[in-house]
Design an enzyme around this catalytic site. Sequence first.
Site, PDB file in Angstrom:
ATOM      1  N   ARG A 162      -5.016   0.391  -7.023  1.00 38.33           N
ATOM      2  CA  ARG A 162      -3.775   0.958  -6.469  1.00 38.33           C
ATOM      3  C   ARG A 162      -3.203   2.034  -7.389  1.00 38.33           C
ATOM      4  O   ARG A 162      -2.551   2.960  -6.924  1.00 38.33           O
ATOM      5  CB  ARG A 162      -2.704  -0.131  -6.289  1.00 38.33           C
ATOM      6  CG  ARG A 162      -2.989  -1.137  -5.189  1.00 38.33           C
ATOM      7  CD  ARG A 162      -1.727  -1.944  -4.899  1.00 38.33           C
ATOM      8  NE  ARG A 162      -2.005  -3.179  -4.178  1.00 38.33           N
ATOM      9  CZ  ARG A 162      -2.133  -3.279  -2.862  1.00 38.33           C
ATOM     10  NH1 ARG A 162      -2.034  -2.206  -2.117  1.00 38.33           N
ATOM     11  NH2 ARG A 162      -2.369  -4.434  -2.284  1.00 38.33           N
ATOM     12  N   ASP A 165      -5.735  -0.305  -2.008  1.00 43.74           N
ATOM     13  CA  ASP A 165      -6.486  -1.200  -2.881  1.00 43.74           C
ATOM     14  C   ASP A 165      -7.779  -1.684  -2.247  1.00 43.74           C
ATOM     15  O   ASP A 165      -7.984  -1.587  -1.036  1.00 43.74           O
ATOM     16  CB  ASP A 165      -5.651  -2.437  -3.212  1.00 43.74           C
ATOM     17  CG  ASP A 165      -5.571  -3.403  -2.016  1.00 43.74           C
ATOM     18  OD1 ASP A 165      -5.226  -2.950  -0.906  1.00 43.74           O
ATOM     19  OD2 ASP A 165      -5.891  -4.593  -2.183  1.00 43.74           O
ATOM     20  N   ASP A 224      -5.292   2.266  10.399  1.00 48.51           N
ATOM     21  CA  ASP A 224      -6.727   2.066  10.597  1.00 48.51           C
ATOM     22  C   ASP A 224      -6.927   1.562  12.038  1.00 48.51           C
ATOM     23  O   ASP A 224      -6.964   2.353  12.974  1.00 48.51           O
ATOM     24  CB  ASP A 224      -7.175   1.065   9.524  1.00 48.51           C
ATOM     25  CG  ASP A 224      -8.661   0.826   9.491  1.00 48.51           C
ATOM     26  OD1 ASP A 224      -9.424   1.715   9.854  1.00 48.51           O
ATOM     27  OD2 ASP A 224      -9.077  -0.273   9.067  1.00 48.51           O
ATOM     28  N   GLU A 284       3.796   3.888   6.066  1.00 52.68           N
ATOM     29  CA  GLU A 284       2.542   3.148   5.870  1.00 52.68           C
ATOM     30  C   GLU A 284       1.615   3.952   4.968  1.00 52.68           C
ATOM     31  O   GLU A 284       1.685   5.188   4.936  1.00 52.68           O
ATOM     32  CB  GLU A 284       1.839   2.973   7.235  1.00 52.68           C
ATOM     33  CG  GLU A 284       2.190   1.683   7.946  1.00 52.68           C
ATOM     34  CD  GLU A 284       1.269   0.551   7.524  1.00 52.68           C
ATOM     35  OE1 GLU A 284       0.905   0.470   6.329  1.00 52.68           O
ATOM     36  OE2 GLU A 284       0.918  -0.258   8.388  1.00 52.68           O
ATOM     37  N   PHE A 291     -13.943   3.748   3.334  1.00 52.64           N
ATOM     38  CA  PHE A 291     -12.944   2.911   2.690  1.00 52.64           C
ATOM     39  C   PHE A 291     -12.360   3.643   1.486  1.00 52.64           C
ATOM     40  O   PHE A 291     -13.082   4.076   0.599  1.00 52.64           O
ATOM     41  CB  PHE A 291     -13.522   1.555   2.264  1.00 52.64           C
ATOM     42  CG  PHE A 291     -12.439   0.565   1.992  1.00 52.64           C
ATOM     43  CD1 PHE A 291     -11.823  -0.108   3.042  1.00 52.64           C
ATOM     44  CD2 PHE A 291     -11.978   0.344   0.705  1.00 52.64           C
ATOM     45  CE1 PHE A 291     -10.779  -0.987   2.808  1.00 52.64           C
ATOM     46  CE2 PHE A 291     -10.938  -0.538   0.469  1.00 52.64           C
ATOM     47  CZ  PHE A 291     -10.346  -1.208   1.522  1.00 52.64           C
ATOM     48  N   GLY A 339       0.779  -1.234   0.000  1.00 55.63           N
ATOM     49  CA  GLY A 339       0.000   0.000   0.000  1.00 55.63           C
ATOM     50  C   GLY A 339       0.808   1.279   0.000  1.00 55.63           C
ATOM     51  O   GLY A 339       0.392   2.283  -0.571  1.00 55.63           O
TER      52      GLY A 339
HETATM   53  P1  IMP Z   1      -4.708  -1.636  10.304  1.00 50.15           P
HETATM   54  O1  IMP Z   1      -3.855  -2.784  10.674  1.00 50.15           O
HETATM   55  O2  IMP Z   1      -6.167  -1.906  10.591  1.00 50.15           O
HETATM   56  O3  IMP Z   1      -4.244  -0.317  10.842  1.00 50.15           O
HETATM   57  O4  IMP Z   1      -4.720  -1.543   8.766  1.00 50.15           O
HETATM   58  C1  IMP Z   1      -3.601  -1.246   8.054  1.00 50.15           C
HETATM   59  C2  IMP Z   1      -3.735  -1.721   6.636  1.00 50.15           C
HETATM   60  O5  IMP Z   1      -5.092  -2.022   6.269  1.00 50.15           O
HETATM   61  C3  IMP Z   1      -3.302  -0.642   5.709  1.00 50.15           C
HETATM   62  O6  IMP Z   1      -1.900  -0.661   5.545  1.00 50.15           O
HETATM   63  C4  IMP Z   1      -4.076  -0.982   4.464  1.00 50.15           C
HETATM   64  O7  IMP Z   1      -3.381  -1.939   3.714  1.00 50.15           O
HETATM   65  C5  IMP Z   1      -5.373  -1.580   4.981  1.00 50.15           C
HETATM   66  N1  IMP Z   1      -6.457  -0.570   5.011  1.00 50.15           N
HETATM   67  C6  IMP Z   1      -7.012   0.003   6.095  1.00 50.15           C
HETATM   68  N2  IMP Z   1      -7.943   0.899   5.745  1.00 50.15           N
HETATM   69  C7  IMP Z   1      -7.970   0.901   4.387  1.00 50.15           C
HETATM   70  C8  IMP Z   1      -8.720   1.664   3.408  1.00 50.15           C
HETATM   71  O8  IMP Z   1      -9.564   2.517   3.678  1.00 50.15           O
HETATM   72  N3  IMP Z   1      -8.438   1.363   2.119  1.00 50.15           N
HETATM   73  C9  IMP Z   1      -7.511   0.453   1.741  1.00 50.15           C
HETATM   74  N4  IMP Z   1      -6.794  -0.249   2.617  1.00 50.15           N
HETATM   75  C10 IMP Z   1      -7.016  -0.027   3.934  1.00 50.15           C
END
Ligand code: IMP
Length: 185
Positions: free
Chosen positions: A171, A165, A109, A105, A158, A50
Amino acid sequence: MAEDFPVSWAPGVRVLFGQATLAARVAELGSRIGADYAGQPLTVLCVLKGASLFTADLVRAIALPLQLEFLGVASYGSGTTSSGEVRITSDTGTPLHDRDVLVVEDIVDTGLTLRFLLQALAARGCRSVRTCALLDKPSRRVEPVTVDYTGFVVEDRFLVGYGLDLDEQWRNLPFVGVLESAPPS
Ligand code: IMP
């Protein structure tokens, strides 16, 4: 502005941060990071996939010698819901021991991925670790992680494009957008 219009091949995606907005913010982040790491060796760790596009622009906005490393992680099975499981899918080419590492990053999220990365880097004996994320969704946080350099704070939508992606699609959109309708199959 032209950047406010979606591209023809992604009609269901509304532009949130267009190319000029992204470029301006990346330049600001690069300049801050450059000032903070002046005189210090820097290793930029791009978290794949990402953060690939963001990192490519960010490192060119940091006016310092630096080393670039890549680490692949997967935190999403498919769709827009986190599996909660984080794993390394491809490791760095060189050891990170004693390095000053800036983790880059795409989006933070729940924070599970960044927490996992910070623990993994601590175990590898980095000299220092800071974090940079293009996007931050603090309302979704499960793990309290610190993001040292944030591009934009966003609501719980999202997002796709500029590296982000949905099931490996979108992407390569040149902007960050909100997926408003299901893409054509
Ligand atoms: P976390 O572990 O929940 O913080 O998520 C991190 C990863 O989830 C990011 O590096 C993204 O790859 C994916 N992600 C979280 N939110 C989104 C979004 O809105 N769109 C796309 N990918 C996301």
